[in-house]
Design an enzyme around this catalytic site. Structure first.
Site, PDB file in Angstrom:
ATOM      1  N   LEU A 110       0.823  -1.211   0.000  1.00  0.00           N
ATOM      2  CA  LEU A 110       0.000   0.000   0.000  1.00  0.00           C
ATOM      3  C   LEU A 110       0.855   1.258   0.000  1.00  0.00           C
ATOM      4  O   LEU A 110       1.927   1.285   0.603  1.00  0.00           O
ATOM      5  CB  LEU A 110      -0.894   0.019   1.238  1.00  0.00           C
ATOM      6  CG  LEU A 110      -2.032  -0.998   1.267  1.00  0.00           C
ATOM      7  CD1 LEU A 110      -2.754  -0.923   2.600  1.00  0.00           C
ATOM      8  CD2 LEU A 110      -3.010  -0.763   0.126  1.00  0.00           C
TER       9      LEU A 110
ATOM     10  N   GLU B  76      -8.576  -0.756   9.457  1.00  0.00           N
ATOM     11  CA  GLU B  76      -8.146  -1.959  10.190  1.00  0.00           C
ATOM     12  C   GLU B  76      -6.740  -1.754  10.724  1.00  0.00           C
ATOM     13  O   GLU B  76      -5.972  -0.998  10.135  1.00  0.00           O
ATOM     14  CB  GLU B  76      -8.062  -3.163   9.227  1.00  0.00           C
ATOM     15  CG  GLU B  76      -9.330  -3.503   8.535  1.00  0.00           C
ATOM     16  CD  GLU B  76      -9.100  -4.543   7.428  1.00  0.00           C
ATOM     17  OE1 GLU B  76      -7.991  -5.105   7.309  1.00  0.00           O
ATOM     18  OE2 GLU B  76     -10.057  -4.775   6.681  1.00  0.00           O
TER      19      GLU B  76
ATOM     20  N   LYS C 167      -2.869  -2.442  11.073  1.00  0.00           N
ATOM     21  CA  LYS C 167      -1.884  -2.977  10.118  1.00  0.00           C
ATOM     22  C   LYS C 167      -0.935  -3.858  10.926  1.00  0.00           C
ATOM     23  O   LYS C 167      -0.105  -3.365  11.692  1.00  0.00           O
ATOM     24  CB  LYS C 167      -1.134  -1.819   9.457  1.00  0.00           C
ATOM     25  CG  LYS C 167      -0.161  -2.250   8.388  1.00  0.00           C
ATOM     26  CD  LYS C 167       0.337  -1.014   7.649  1.00  0.00           C
ATOM     27  CE  LYS C 167       1.378  -1.332   6.605  1.00  0.00           C
ATOM     28  NZ  LYS C 167       2.579  -1.950   7.103  1.00  0.00           N
TER      29      LYS C 167
ATOM     30  N   ASP D  64       2.015  -6.087  12.071  1.00  0.00           N
ATOM     31  CA  ASP D  64       3.428  -6.114  11.720  1.00  0.00           C
ATOM     32  C   ASP D  64       3.884  -7.578  11.659  1.00  0.00           C
ATOM     33  O   ASP D  64       4.521  -8.094  12.559  1.00  0.00           O
ATOM     34  CB  ASP D  64       4.233  -5.346  12.782  1.00  0.00           C
ATOM     35  CG  ASP D  64       5.644  -5.071  12.315  1.00  0.00           C
ATOM     36  OD1 ASP D  64       5.917  -5.266  11.117  1.00  0.00           O
ATOM     37  OD2 ASP D  64       6.476  -4.679  13.145  1.00  0.00           O
TER      38      ASP D  64
ATOM     39  N   ARG E 229       4.880 -13.393   0.184  1.00  0.00           N
ATOM     40  CA  ARG E 229       4.668 -12.302  -0.765  1.00  0.00           C
ATOM     41  C   ARG E 229       5.745 -12.286  -1.848  1.00  0.00           C
ATOM     42  O   ARG E 229       5.487 -11.979  -2.991  1.00  0.00           O
ATOM     43  CB  ARG E 229       4.658 -10.984   0.004  1.00  0.00           C
ATOM     44  CG  ARG E 229       4.560  -9.792  -0.885  1.00  0.00           C
ATOM     45  CD  ARG E 229       4.158  -8.577  -0.100  1.00  0.00           C
ATOM     46  NE  ARG E 229       4.269  -7.417  -0.950  1.00  0.00           N
ATOM     47  CZ  ARG E 229       5.278  -6.564  -0.909  1.00  0.00           C
ATOM     48  NH1 ARG E 229       6.238  -6.737  -0.047  1.00  0.00           N
ATOM     49  NH2 ARG E 229       5.314  -5.546  -1.717  1.00  0.00           N
TER      50      ARG E 229
ATOM     51  N   TYR F  45      -7.508 -11.008   6.020  1.00  0.00           N
ATOM     52  CA  TYR F  45      -8.277  -9.789   5.785  1.00  0.00           C
ATOM     53  C   TYR F  45      -8.708  -9.590   4.336  1.00  0.00           C
ATOM     54  O   TYR F  45      -9.330  -8.595   4.009  1.00  0.00           O
ATOM     55  CB  TYR F  45      -7.487  -8.560   6.225  1.00  0.00           C
ATOM     56  CG  TYR F  45      -6.039  -8.535   5.748  1.00  0.00           C
ATOM     57  CD1 TYR F  45      -5.730  -8.336   4.416  1.00  0.00           C
ATOM     58  CD2 TYR F  45      -4.999  -8.715   6.647  1.00  0.00           C
ATOM     59  CE1 TYR F  45      -4.418  -8.316   3.992  1.00  0.00           C
ATOM     60  CE2 TYR F  45      -3.679  -8.694   6.231  1.00  0.00           C
ATOM     61  CZ  TYR F  45      -3.399  -8.493   4.904  1.00  0.00           C
ATOM     62  OH  TYR F  45      -2.103  -8.494   4.480  1.00  0.00           O
TER      63      TYR F  45
ATOM     64  N   LYS G 202      -9.201   1.344   3.831  1.00  0.00           N
ATOM     65  CA  LYS G 202      -9.628   0.752   2.549  1.00  0.00           C
ATOM     66  C   LYS G 202     -11.025   1.245   2.203  1.00  0.00           C
ATOM     67  O   LYS G 202     -11.785   1.598   3.096  1.00  0.00           O
ATOM     68  CB  LYS G 202      -9.730  -0.778   2.677  1.00  0.00           C
ATOM     69  CG  LYS G 202      -8.540  -1.444   3.254  1.00  0.00           C
ATOM     70  CD  LYS G 202      -8.837  -2.924   3.561  1.00  0.00           C
ATOM     71  CE  LYS G 202      -7.542  -3.555   4.050  1.00  0.00           C
ATOM     72  NZ  LYS G 202      -7.679  -4.964   4.377  1.00  0.00           N
TER      73      LYS G 202
ATOM     74  N   LYS H 159       0.971   5.186   9.171  1.00  0.00           N
ATOM     75  CA  LYS H 159       1.990   4.698  10.117  1.00  0.00           C
ATOM     76  C   LYS H 159       1.892   5.491  11.406  1.00  0.00           C
ATOM     77  O   LYS H 159       1.732   6.706  11.362  1.00  0.00           O
ATOM     78  CB  LYS H 159       3.384   4.908   9.516  1.00  0.00           C
ATOM     79  CG  LYS H 159       3.953   3.639   8.913  1.00  0.00           C
ATOM     80  CD  LYS H 159       5.313   3.882   8.319  1.00  0.00           C
ATOM     81  CE  LYS H 159       6.407   3.792   9.330  1.00  0.00           C
ATOM     82  NZ  LYS H 159       7.743   3.901   8.765  1.00  0.00           N
TER      83      LYS H 159
ATOM     84  N   CYS I   4      39.529  19.576  21.401  1.00  0.00           N
ATOM     85  CA  CYS I   4      39.123  18.180  21.564  1.00  0.00           C
ATOM     86  C   CYS I   4      39.094  17.829  23.069  1.00  0.00           C
ATOM     87  O   CYS I   4      40.065  18.064  23.774  1.00  0.00           O
ATOM     88  CB  CYS I   4      40.100  17.272  20.823  1.00  0.00           C
ATOM     89  SG  CYS I   4      39.785  15.533  21.155  1.00  0.00           S
TER      90      CYS I   4
ATOM     91  N   CYS J 220      42.110  15.212  23.611  1.00  0.00           N
ATOM     92  CA  CYS J 220      43.539  15.508  23.473  1.00  0.00           C
ATOM     93  C   CYS J 220      43.842  17.007  23.449  1.00  0.00           C
ATOM     94  O   CYS J 220      44.990  17.396  23.246  1.00  0.00           O
ATOM     95  CB  CYS J 220      44.095  14.825  22.226  1.00  0.00           C
ATOM     96  SG  CYS J 220      43.430  15.517  20.706  1.00  0.00           S
TER      97      CYS J 220
ATOM     98  N   CYS K 211      38.276  16.344  15.291  1.00  0.00           N
ATOM     99  CA  CYS K 211      39.566  16.472  15.958  1.00  0.00           C
ATOM    100  C   CYS K 211      40.595  16.025  14.918  1.00  0.00           C
ATOM    101  O   CYS K 211      40.524  14.887  14.425  1.00  0.00           O
ATOM    102  CB  CYS K 211      39.616  15.561  17.176  1.00  0.00           C
ATOM    103  SG  CYS K 211      41.304  15.326  17.747  1.00  0.00           S
TER     104      CYS K 211
ATOM    105  N   CYS L 227      45.001  11.183  18.806  1.00  0.00           N
ATOM    106  CA  CYS L 227      44.025  11.463  19.874  1.00  0.00           C
ATOM    107  C   CYS L 227      43.585  10.142  20.527  1.00  0.00           C
ATOM    108  O   CYS L 227      43.136   9.221  19.831  1.00  0.00           O
ATOM    109  CB  CYS L 227      42.830  12.176  19.246  1.00  0.00           C
ATOM    110  SG  CYS L 227      41.379  12.226  20.289  1.00  0.00           S
TER     111      CYS L 227
HETATM  112  S1  IVH Z   1      -4.515  -4.906   2.804  1.00  0.00           S
HETATM  113  C1  IVH Z   1      -1.997  -4.163  -1.364  1.00  0.00           C
HETATM  114  N1  IVH Z   1      -4.790  -5.037   5.367  1.00  0.00           N
HETATM  115  O1  IVH Z   1       0.689  -4.337   5.172  1.00  0.00           O
HETATM  116  C2  IVH Z   1      -1.898  -4.979  -0.139  1.00  0.00           C
HETATM  117  N2  IVH Z   1      -2.601  -5.253   4.506  1.00  0.00           N
HETATM  118  O2  IVH Z   1       1.474  -2.474   2.283  1.00  0.00           O
HETATM  119  C3  IVH Z   1      -2.925  -4.533   0.793  1.00  0.00           C
HETATM  120  N3  IVH Z   1      -0.881  -5.654   6.200  1.00  0.00           N
HETATM  121  O3  IVH Z   1       2.327  -5.940   2.894  1.00  0.00           O
HETATM  122  C4  IVH Z   1      -3.193  -5.476   1.819  1.00  0.00           C
HETATM  123  N4  IVH Z   1      -2.227  -5.643   7.934  1.00  0.00           N
HETATM  124  O4  IVH Z   1       0.975  -7.573   4.151  1.00  0.00           O
HETATM  125  C5  IVH Z   1      -3.921  -5.077   4.358  1.00  0.00           C
HETATM  126  N5  IVH Z   1      -5.211  -5.140   7.614  1.00  0.00           N
HETATM  127  C6  IVH Z   1      -4.354  -5.205   6.626  1.00  0.00           C
HETATM  128  C7  IVH Z   1      -2.976  -5.426   6.836  1.00  0.00           C
HETATM  129  C8  IVH Z   1      -2.131  -5.429   5.739  1.00  0.00           C
HETATM  130  C9  IVH Z   1      -0.970  -5.784   7.537  1.00  0.00           C
HETATM  131  C10 IVH Z   1       0.383  -5.666   5.429  1.00  0.00           C
HETATM  132  C11 IVH Z   1       0.307  -6.352   4.092  1.00  0.00           C
HETATM  133  C12 IVH Z   1       1.069  -5.434   3.153  1.00  0.00           C
HETATM  134  C13 IVH Z   1       1.303  -4.185   3.929  1.00  0.00           C
HETATM  135  C14 IVH Z   1       0.639  -2.998   3.246  1.00  0.00           C
END
Ligand code: IVH
Length: 707
Positions: free
Chosen positions: A82, A127, A129, A131, A150, A238, A304, A328, A422, A425, A438, A443
């Protein structure tokens, strides 16, 4: 405006990013994903300033997670990533763009793409995201058939056995016995299971895993799937990427409910349907507060369109679909007192200010030291000793002071003034660009840093030679230069604190072992400015020996045209023969190499038996390549031509520059010219890079080594 400085910085960043990408692919990451993202963002910001077309920037983000030994499978529908709302994004006039503005713009564009009138609603779905690592799951007649990573988005690695063993996803979908489905989601390692796994590793005396996401990715690439059993990897699904022969939902909210009814883990509870960009951003920002309470890591939110019918109409960039965007979280920020500003001296003499703070808990750890970057930043922000300052972690890792809270400044705090001499020295400091140095090579602080770097794992890798020993060796044994290390005796070491007979003998043995690391490691270990690992390797490969390199450095510094031509060819814009070496860095590198101080060290190293030529990697003959003659032509999609040549030679083949009847294979990339035509005329077999890689791969599958 495209300035010289921007160009240089961009090139340096490109090299850094490419290096970290190579390390990541080889499973030897030195930085976290968040830090890698930060590098990419920094690159984007510079690229914007330099007016680079977006494609070049986006191309850099495509990394593959391919691991040797795993079958590559093409995705039926590409697994894209994304676009991100970014705090470093600027508008056409160069002004910073607030996230709210970026999101409204994105939302307005989607409304326009869909030709919605102003009264028509366009619902969004927000939603967390996760990690984790993205996974594609193909089900046939309700049974899990294939799980694929992926990869580079077009094709990934088949990890079906690993995913099945982990128990993270349903093997059979509830109530589905026909049709084909491709589901997507994220595999992740919840905190509790991750900690339990680490506790087990610790009890066994093994190295623990630093990061749950990387740990999860690493486990998925274990050749023996039983390693995945019972470790507690989980998933959130998802997305429905493809379906055939089934009735499927048309809204994202319904999709999550439907996935849950099939037996998948989803996060409907944590997701929200909203009616506008503002509401979406509010939910994202509110969630930032809650994320630390979750039992798994999330690194942002995903926004989304809720109506899946809109997706096909929206297209995308080839890298990002237009139906969604990622948010983020901003890094956690704390206010604490700056007790004092200490000065740290680096191996090249650079003096940097470091903050000593009243300890504060920040993103999971107690922080009492933080970076203040450089004196220019410090002065620009008017940070003073005694101030209340804001601290953040860059990439969630490195603490840094981002500014002072002036409203809380106690009266009468003096403005910070730069040091003039410095602190180690007392030699007067010199300024260069935004940095202060320095200039004294002798030194003591610099020397200690140079020795630490010299002995470090990625440099000469002298096991057992840590910081406190180095400090003692400088003070008590008068070690004044890296080459002196090779003269140290066990009897001398025994005079140092906490050094017995055995440990002294062991250390001398490690120093002895380090003698054979080879030229590339020595060059990196010297800590020359602009010489990182990649440049050290390139110089070693190009010159083969220290004497050839020093001879060249002398000619270069004398202004010899031929030597300068190797770095900067007459043709404008062309690259020199030494890969990745810009003229400005070359001036610095070769004049440092040509200096009496470095010549002395290299002479000393040679006298004490340190190998100053290249170490040839071990050859391993590969059937199909050994004894055959190859010609490489055109631009190969992945390998550089000299990398391909090196691989062929290591596999026992020969590489020639011209095609004849004796040529066994021509490996042709794009823009292959007369060599390809000649090969075809002579009936020589023409291979694509992928064919060559397949031949070379025989070598890897024959090996039992784990990645
Ligand atoms: S939708 C085009 N929903 O975050 C891909 N992605 O760049 C869209 N991720 O690598 C996926 N949680 O693996 C989506 N609730 C979520 C997500 C999610 C984690 C990851 C996904 C992707 C990156 C988004």
């Amino acid at each position: 405006m495209k300035t010289e400085k921007n160009q240089d910085e961009l090139e340096a960043l490109e090299r850094t990013i490419a290096r970290h990408e190579r390390l990541y692919r080889a499973g030897r990451s030195e930085i976290s994903d968040a830090e890698f993202d930060e590098l990419l963002e920094l690159y984007s910001a510079h690229a914007d300033a330099a007016g680079l077309p977006p494609k070049r920037r986006l191309d850099m983000q495509i990394e593959s997670d391919h691991t040797e030994g795993f079958e590559t499978v093409a995705h039926r529908v590409p697994m894209l990533s994304l676009e991100k709302l970014s705090s470093s994004r600027r508008d056409a006039q160069g002004a910073p763009m607030a996230l709210a503005e970026q999101l409204s713009l994105w939302y307005a564009r989607r409304r326009k793409d869909l030709e919605l009138s102003s009264g028509e609603p366009l619902a969004l779905f927000v939603e967390p995201k996760i990690d984790g690592i993205g996974i594609s799951l193909v089900y046939a007649n309700g049974q899990l058939q294939r799980a694929v990573t992926r990869g580079d988005g077009r094709q990934g690695d088949d990890v079906t056995a690993q995913v099945m063993a982990s128990g993270a996803v349903p093997i059979a979908l509830v109530g589905i016995s026909s049709g084909t489905l491709e589901l997507r989601g994220e595999l992740y390692w919840p905190h509790a299971a991750f900690s339990a796994y680490n506790a087990r590793l610790e009890a066994e005396g093994a190295r623990t895993i630093a990061n749950a996401r990387n740990g999860c990715a690493g486990l998925m690439k274990r050749k023996d799937p039983s390693a995945l059993e019972g470790v507690g990897i989980e998933s959130f699904l998802y997305q429905l990427a493809y379906s055939d022969g089934l009735d499927v939902p048309t809204k994202q909210l319904e999709t999550l409910d439907w996935l849950a009814s099939l037996g998948a883990q989803v996060y409907t509870q944590e997701a929200r349907r909203v009616e506008s960009a503002e509401e979406a951003l509010d939910y994202c920002e509110a969630y930032a507060e809650r994320r630390r309470e979750l039992s798994f890591d999330i690194d942002g939110m995903v926004i989304k369109l809720n109506n899946l019918h809109y997706y096909p109409a929206l297209s995308g960039t080839g890298h990002h679909p237009h139906w969604g965007i990622a948010y983020k979280f901003p890094p956690e920020r704390k206010l604490t007192r700056l007790i004092s500003i200490a000065l740290s001296i680096g191996k090249s003499g650079k003096v940097t200010p470091v903050a000593h703070l009243e300890p504060v808990s920040l993103a999971g750890t107690m922080v009492s030291r933080a970076s203040l970057h450089n004196f220019v930043e410090l002065e620009r922000k008017d940070i003073r000793e005694g101030d209340q300052v804001y601290v953040e972690k860059a990439g969630e890792i490195i603490p840094q002071v981002v500014g002072a809270e002036i409203s809380e400044r106690p009266p009468g705090l003096p403005i910070y003034t730069r040091p003039e001499v410095c602190p180690s020295c007392s030699v007067p400091l010199v300024s260069e660009d935004i940095f202060i140095y320095c200039p004294a090579p002798s030194c003591p602080d610099q020397l200690r840093e140079r020795l630490k770097h010299f002995a470090s794992r990625r440099a000469m890798d002298i096991e057992g030679l840590g910081e406190s020993l180095i400090d003692q060796m400088v003070e008590k044994l008068q070690i004044g230069s890296p080459d002196d290390l090779f003269l140290v005796t066990p009897a001398q070491l025994e005079t140092l604190t906490r050094m017995g007979k055995k440990s002294s003998e062991n250390l001398v043995r490690s120093i002895e072992t380090a003698k054979s690391r080879g030229l590339a490691r020595v060059l990196y270990a010297l800590g020359l400015r602009h010489v990182g690992e990649a440049m050290a390797e390139e110089l070693a490969r190009f010159f083969s020996s220290a004497s050839a390199l020093l001879g060249f450095a002398e000619r270069y510094c004398d202004g010899n045209d031929e030597a300068i031509g190797l770095v900067a060819p007459a043709k404008s814009g062309a690259r020199g023969a030494i890969e990745g070496l810009a003229r400005k860095s070359a001036d610095s590198i070769f004049s440092e190499l040509n200096s009496e101080a470095i010549r002395d060290v290299l002479r000393g190293l040679e006298d004490h038996g340190v190998l100053l030529s290249v170490v040839e990697p071990a050859r391993k003959e590969v059937l199909g390549i050994a004894g055959k003659t190859f010609v490489l032509t055109g631009v190969l999609p992945n390998l550089k031509r000299d990398e391909a040549a090196m691989q062929i030679k290591l596999a026992g083949g020969k590489v020639s520059s011209s095609v004849s009847a004796k040529t066994s294979f021509v490996v042709a990339g794009t823009d292959a010219g007369t060599k390809l035509a000649k090969a075809e005329a002579l009936g020589v077999t023409v291979l694509a890079e992928s064919d060559l890689l397949a031949l070379l791969d025989a070598r890897n599958t024959q090996s039992d080594d784990d990645p």
